[in-house]
Design an enzyme around this catalytic site. Sequence first.
Site, PDB file in Angstrom:
ATOM      1  N   LYS A  68       3.498 -15.223   2.092  1.00 42.21           N
ATOM      2  CA  LYS A  68       3.586 -16.100   0.919  1.00 42.21           C
ATOM      3  C   LYS A  68       5.062 -16.294   0.583  1.00 42.21           C
ATOM      4  O   LYS A  68       5.553 -15.882  -0.478  1.00 42.21           O
ATOM      5  CB  LYS A  68       2.820 -15.498  -0.266  1.00 42.21           C
TER       6      LYS A  68
ATOM      7  N   TYR B 180       0.807  -1.217   0.000  1.00 42.49           N
ATOM      8  CA  TYR B 180       0.000   0.000   0.000  1.00 42.49           C
ATOM      9  C   TYR B 180       0.841   1.269   0.000  1.00 42.49           C
ATOM     10  O   TYR B 180       0.355   2.347  -0.344  1.00 42.49           O
ATOM     11  CB  TYR B 180      -0.942   0.029   1.216  1.00 42.49           C
TER      12      TYR B 180
ATOM     13  N   ASP C 298     -10.796  -8.887   7.715  1.00 42.07           N
ATOM     14  CA  ASP C 298     -12.190  -8.758   7.298  1.00 42.07           C
ATOM     15  C   ASP C 298     -12.884 -10.121   7.269  1.00 42.07           C
ATOM     16  O   ASP C 298     -14.057 -10.252   7.649  1.00 42.07           O
ATOM     17  CB  ASP C 298     -12.285  -8.105   5.921  1.00 42.07           C
TER      18      ASP C 298
ATOM     19  N   ASP D 128      -2.939 -17.903   1.754  1.00 40.97           N
ATOM     20  CA  ASP D 128      -4.106 -18.545   1.151  1.00 40.97           C
ATOM     21  C   ASP D 128      -4.603 -19.696   2.023  1.00 40.97           C
ATOM     22  O   ASP D 128      -5.816 -19.884   2.190  1.00 40.97           O
ATOM     23  CB  ASP D 128      -3.819 -19.019  -0.268  1.00 40.97           C
TER      24      ASP D 128
ATOM     25  N   ASP E  74      -5.251  -6.930   5.779  1.00 41.93           N
ATOM     26  CA  ASP E  74      -6.478  -6.258   5.368  1.00 41.93           C
ATOM     27  C   ASP E  74      -7.554  -7.288   5.037  1.00 41.93           C
ATOM     28  O   ASP E  74      -8.700  -7.202   5.495  1.00 41.93           O
ATOM     29  CB  ASP E  74      -6.177  -5.378   4.150  1.00 41.93           C
TER      30      ASP E  74
END
Length: 369
Positions: A194, A143, A255, A227, A251
């Site tokens: 990852k 970001y 959620d 994942d 993020d």
Amino acid sequence: MPANKKLLILPGDGIGPEVMRQVRRVVDWMDRRRHVSFDVAEGLVGGCAIDQHGVPVSDETMADAMAVDAVLLGAVGGPKWDGVPFDRRPEAGLLRLRKELGLFANLRPAIVFDALVDASTLKAEVVRGLDIMIVRELTGGVYFGEPRGITDLPNGERRGVNTQVYTTSEIHRVARVAFDLARKRNKKVHSVEKANVMESGLLWRQEVTKLHAAEFADVELQHMYADNCAMQLLKNPSQFDVIVTDNLFGDMLSDEAAMITGSLGMLPSASLGAEEGGRRRALYEPVHGSAPDIAGRDVANPIATLLSFAMMLRYSFDMDEDAKLIEGAIEKVLKGGMRTADIMAPGMARCSTTVMGESIVRELDKLAA
């Protein structure tokens, strides 16, 4: 008692002022019943600050935020300000607060209250008793990385670029927050990245491993690909205690974990800075947005904001007993069947924002008797 705990309240837009009024009710209760006094200031952020000052957060409000022990924010934004320039949108006020306060660690608990176990879309036996803390790195990663942007290519196509980048110190400081939290919980941390396909993920795994060996060997550490973590949160969320991850994955995963609990109206958060001289800058806010469609109707759920206040007591003022009182009062009210519209269920009693706040204060009186 003299007020020695400085708090800045920023109600913001939409339902922010309504839910924040219930926090002021609890602050007044603590002054009256717990003999704990706060020096409370109030300011503007978001759309209301644009209306008043022409900017989403003024320099004066920023100075106030830098001077206090903690900031409690309601919500920002709404369709009224959709046409303002991108750098002056209501959300830019929140981003400036996070940046200038140096808030690098975002804490998002996902807790399923027994009374709301049926509100989750997952089976009750999967989510019952769930209590997860997700620690998300907040000021680095894709970001904020450079280079970034959209460019025109000679062949007529366009290319969008964002850069995922982390340094050792950025990884260590957020991982240290996670390990410290785990020591006070169940002493288990899942570090999520990852590493199989991203060099930044490999660095993350290596540096978290080094920090763990050097300072936190008493805490169990497991590594997990992002994942797989997303899948495991739905399959078996109770395996997790503290999850630490980067800005992008945090993020998304926070959620996902939030929705396991059944309602955004139940979810608090904390954003913490570095500890300096025994003091750590911090901002606390509910996860839900400004909900302009229900603003002014006294129907919003104030619980996420009250739980954010409880987090403030715990992490900024080391007042764990008082935080537990508030959490216990909320649980009692929910067990009694009181519900705002977002968590309403058959056989329960629907109530307003104000009535929910009043009910929680009454339970506080009982618990503190």
